[in-house]
Design a protein around this motif. Sequence first.
Motif, short mmCIF file in Angstrom:
data_model
loop_
_atom_site.label_atom_id
_atom_site.label_comp_id
_atom_site.label_asym_id
_atom_site.label_seq_id
_atom_site.Cartn_x
_atom_site.Cartn_y
_atom_site.Cartn_z
N LEU A 148 13.95 -13.49 -36.61
CA LEU A 148 14.92 -14.05 -37.17
C LEU A 148 15.00 -15.48 -37.67
O LEU A 148 15.92 -16.14 -38.67
CB LEU A 148 16.22 -14.48 -36.13
CG LEU A 148 16.68 -13.39 -34.97
CD1 LEU A 148 16.97 -13.88 -33.58
CD2 LEU A 148 17.72 -12.20 -36.16
N GLY B 285 14.08 -4.86 -31.66
CA GLY B 285 15.42 -5.53 -30.74
C GLY B 285 16.00 -4.17 -30.66
O GLY B 285 16.33 -4.40 -29.64
N SER C 255 14.72 -3.84 -27.15
CA SER C 255 15.10 -5.63 -26.81
C SER C 255 15.83 -5.33 -25.22
O SER C 255 15.26 -5.75 -24.23
CB SER C 255 15.30 -6.36 -27.44
OG SER C 255 16.76 -6.27 -27.67
N THR D 16 12.71 -12.31 -31.24
CA THR D 16 13.60 -13.68 -31.75
C THR D 16 12.84 -14.01 -32.90
O THR D 16 13.38 -14.42 -33.98
CB THR D 16 14.15 -14.40 -30.68
OG1 THR D 16 13.01 -14.95 -30.83
CG2 THR D 16 15.37 -13.69 -30.14
N GLN E 164 13.77 -6.86 -21.91
CA GLN E 164 14.26 -7.67 -21.59
C GLN E 164 14.40 -7.24 -19.80
O GLN E 164 13.92 -8.36 -18.95
CB GLN E 164 15.72 -8.55 -22.21
CG GLN E 164 15.37 -10.15 -21.35
CD GLN E 164 14.76 -10.90 -21.59
OE1 GLN E 164 13.65 -10.64 -22.24
NE2 GLN E 164 13.89 -11.30 -20.72
#
Length: 170
Positions: free
Chosen positions: A113, A45, A48, A110, A52
């Motif tokens: 998660l 993360g 990220s 993700t 992205q």
Amino acid sequence: MDAFSVSLAIGAAYKELKFSRSMFMASMFGLFQALMPLAGFFVGGFFSKYLQNAANLLAFFILSFLGVKMIYEAGKLLNTGRGGKVRADMAAIIILAFAASIDALAAGFTITLFDTSVWFAVTVIGIITFILSIIGTELGCRAGHLFENKTELAGGIILIVLGIKILIFG
């Protein structure tokens, strides 16, 4: 679904795609769609947000460039009135597989998660992408004759639309 769309476009544009080339293409799409989330999982993360945005922009430019190139080639074929025999070479397939999978990098961020194994997730992603790519290629090859010599034009438009979709929606 991105890989399916690109496979459909390639199958339609290159109606005489050999089975070995179709398998290579599906393998590359499956491999890249599996590797990108894995890379995203390991990068984590921290990067990220930055990755992205850059990934979506890169995918947009690559897909749009290849789409414009296909449309240009289609225009040359339409203007000459001859059907051309075009090839889906290995380098183009690898570039398309990479470009269509860049947005999957974010999926890897993700995975942490969810209470699932990253290896299970990327294996399922790779297998499903492989299967959808084979189906897309076959459908494109079989339905490509409906567009006659305009399939390369349609394929180029699909690549550009896919690039815009990735840019806007990620």
